[in-house]
Design a protein around this motif. Structure first.
Motif, short mmCIF file in Angstrom:
data_model
loop_
_atom_site.label_atom_id
_atom_site.label_comp_id
_atom_site.label_asym_id
_atom_site.label_seq_id
_atom_site.Cartn_x
_atom_site.Cartn_y
_atom_site.Cartn_z
N LEU A 73 5.76 3.82 -5.80
CA LEU A 73 6.20 2.67 -5.00
C LEU A 73 7.43 3.01 -4.16
N ILE A 74 8.34 3.79 -4.71
CA ILE A 74 9.54 4.19 -3.96
C ILE A 74 9.14 5.02 -2.74
N VAL A 75 8.28 6.01 -2.96
CA VAL A 75 7.86 6.87 -1.85
C VAL A 75 7.06 6.05 -0.83
N GLY A 76 6.18 5.19 -1.31
CA GLY A 76 5.42 4.33 -0.40
C GLY A 76 6.31 3.42 0.42
N SER A 77 7.41 2.98 -0.17
CA SER A 77 8.32 2.10 0.57
C SER A 77 8.98 2.83 1.73
N TYR A 78 9.13 4.15 1.64
CA TYR A 78 9.68 4.90 2.77
C TYR A 78 8.78 4.74 4.00
N PHE A 79 7.47 4.83 3.81
CA PHE A 79 6.54 4.61 4.92
C PHE A 79 6.63 3.17 5.41
N HIS A 80 6.62 2.24 4.49
CA HIS A 80 6.64 0.82 4.84
C HIS A 80 7.87 0.47 5.68
N TYR A 81 9.03 0.85 5.21
CA TYR A 81 10.26 0.46 5.90
C TYR A 81 10.55 1.30 7.14
N ALA A 82 9.95 2.49 7.24
CA ALA A 82 10.10 3.27 8.47
C ALA A 82 9.36 2.59 9.61
N GLY A 83 8.26 1.91 9.27
CA GLY A 83 7.45 1.24 10.28
C GLY A 83 6.59 2.24 11.04
N GLY A 84 5.49 1.74 11.60
CA GLY A 84 4.63 2.58 12.41
C GLY A 84 3.59 3.38 11.63
N TYR A 85 3.41 3.05 10.34
CA TYR A 85 2.43 3.75 9.51
C TYR A 85 1.45 2.75 8.90
N GLU A 86 0.24 3.23 8.61
CA GLU A 86 -0.72 2.43 7.86
C GLU A 86 -0.14 2.15 6.47
N PRO A 87 -0.66 1.15 5.76
CA PRO A 87 -0.19 0.95 4.38
C PRO A 87 -0.41 2.24 3.57
N PRO A 88 0.61 2.68 2.86
CA PRO A 88 0.48 3.94 2.13
C PRO A 88 -0.49 3.84 0.96
N GLN A 89 -1.07 4.97 0.61
CA GLN A 89 -1.98 5.09 -0.53
C GLN A 89 -1.37 6.10 -1.50
N ALA A 90 -1.64 5.92 -2.78
CA ALA A 90 -1.15 6.85 -3.80
C ALA A 90 -2.31 7.32 -4.65
N VAL A 91 -2.32 8.61 -4.98
CA VAL A 91 -3.36 9.16 -5.85
C VAL A 91 -2.73 10.08 -6.89
N ASP A 92 -3.32 10.10 -8.05
CA ASP A 92 -2.92 10.99 -9.13
C ASP A 92 -3.80 12.23 -9.02
N LYS B 18 0.08 7.77 10.82
CA LYS B 18 0.89 7.11 11.84
C LYS B 18 -0.03 6.27 12.71
N LEU B 19 0.39 5.05 12.97
CA LEU B 19 -0.38 4.12 13.79
C LEU B 19 -0.33 4.51 15.27
#
Length: 79
Positions: free
Chosen positions: A38-57, A75-76
């Motif tokens: 969630l922390i790493v995904g929030s970097y994409f979210h708050y940077a803006g200009g990216y699709e919603p992030p996905q996470a995989v194990d 990147k959008l």
């Protein structure tokens, strides 16, 4: 990353739960693996200009080996 990625460019950030405790932000050491994604995904979210992030194990043997995770996003197109 936002400045150098072309529209449609794929950004991947991989991490495990191994770290040097003196080198990471304090929230990293006080949270678990799901929160790290969630922390790493929030970097994409708050940077803006990216699709919603996905996470995989991508752990080779989940539960029996060191964990490994990837958070990624594209990147959008420029509006």
């Amino acid at each position: 990353m936002n400045r150098i990625f072309k529209p449609g460019g794929l950004a991947l950030i991989s991490f495990s739960n191994r770290c040097f405790f003196t080198k990471v932000i304090s929230i990293w050491t006080s949270t678990g693996d799901a929160d790290h994604a969630l922390i790493v995904g929030s970097y994409f979210h708050y940077a803006g200009g990216y699709e919603p992030p996905q996470a995989v194990d991508i752990s080779p043997n989940p539960g029996r080996s060191d964990p490994m995770y990837v958070v990624y996003s594209r990147k959008l197109p420029v509006a």
